[in-house]
Design a protein around this motif. Sequence first.
Motif, short mmCIF file in Angstrom:
data_model
loop_
_atom_site.label_atom_id
_atom_site.label_comp_id
_atom_site.label_asym_id
_atom_site.label_seq_id
_atom_site.Cartn_x
_atom_site.Cartn_y
_atom_site.Cartn_z
N UNK B 10 0.81 -1.22 0.00
CA UNK B 10 0.00 0.00 0.00
C UNK B 10 0.84 1.27 0.00
N UNK B 11 1.76 1.36 0.97
CA UNK B 11 2.57 2.59 1.09
C UNK B 11 3.53 2.75 -0.08
N UNK B 12 3.97 1.59 -0.62
CA UNK B 12 4.89 1.67 -1.77
C UNK B 12 4.14 2.14 -3.01
N UNK B 13 2.91 1.71 -3.16
CA UNK B 13 2.12 2.14 -4.32
C UNK B 13 1.88 3.65 -4.28
N UNK B 14 1.54 4.13 -3.09
CA UNK B 14 1.29 5.55 -2.95
C UNK B 14 2.54 6.37 -3.27
N UNK B 15 3.68 5.90 -2.73
CA UNK B 15 4.95 6.59 -3.00
C UNK B 15 5.32 6.49 -4.47
N UNK B 45 -7.10 2.13 -8.32
CA UNK B 45 -7.94 2.80 -7.33
C UNK B 45 -7.29 4.05 -6.79
N UNK B 46 -5.99 3.92 -6.46
CA UNK B 46 -5.25 5.07 -5.93
C UNK B 46 -5.19 6.21 -6.95
N UNK B 47 -4.95 5.83 -8.19
CA UNK B 47 -4.87 6.86 -9.25
C UNK B 47 -6.20 7.61 -9.36
#
Lengths: 155, 175
Positions: B10-15, B45-47
Amino acid sequence: MKSRGRLRGRSMVSCFALVWGLICCLGTAPAGAAEYQIQVRTILASNSDQGFDPRLLDLKKDLIALNYMSFQLLDTTGVTLSAGQTGKVKLPGGRLLLLTPVKMVGSKIDMKIVIREGAAAILTTRMRIENHGTVIIGGPRHETGFLTLAVTANF
Amino acid sequence: MKIGKCTSMGRWLSAYLDGELSGRQSARVEAHLASCAHCRGELVGLQKTQALIREGFLATAGEPARDLEALIGAVRKGIAAGVGEETGLPARTARRWGLRALVPAVVAAAALVLVFRFAVYRTPEPVIETLVKHECIVDSVDGGDRTVLLFKTHNSRMTVIWVSGNGERRSPEEV
């Protein structure tokens, strides 16, 4: 306008400093800091059958360590002295107790104590006593016993 | 960096999306994404979330993204310049009013402190029954031609100075 504003700002700072200084002075100086109240209790320690004077109960556990059977309070004297001032307390047998608070050393009062017997000083001591502290000084003969002084400093 | 478990992605995707990862880290994330449909879905989803946030912000600010810094600067300038505007006064007058209000406030606070100091607050009386009560340090003793005993009592450690009178050399223990 600018100079008036600056002047007002300065006066405000001065006012604040004055009030703050006043607060600091009043807050740190304990009431009666320059005065020391010395209480001297004159006690006769002997081996008579008079027992323990109830007025000396607060000193009982200390006085009984002196190995006498009777302790009677003869007199209580209080003197209020400022630093460098000498207080005189008359003791039985024509003796004289001289008390001189010298200065504060930390939380203790540095005090000089002299017991005179006629012209001669039979004891000269210098000590530092905590507030409400008591020191016992004794030894001179009186009647059937020995004079014992409980010197308490309050400041 | 250990990438390989979807739970820690999760945190890696956001970064990764924010471009905060190094080249090597980005390569690892991409390698993982290539083999993990779940994380690819997470990334999408994050995008979408980021896009929605950006759109919402821009709609509110009414400024294109490239002018974001300019917008922040303008807001800061507005705050600095418009101190008195809310009250309808020029900034300098407002500052002056602030000073005028400060003087009585300081005096009132000082008066309050003084009242508290003398009327409300009382220095607590020391507890007499403590060991400190008997604290005494004898610096010097001179008994002339007499014997002087200096000791502390067993119980409360009170200092005793005992002068043997009339040359009899009697101490309390001898009586």
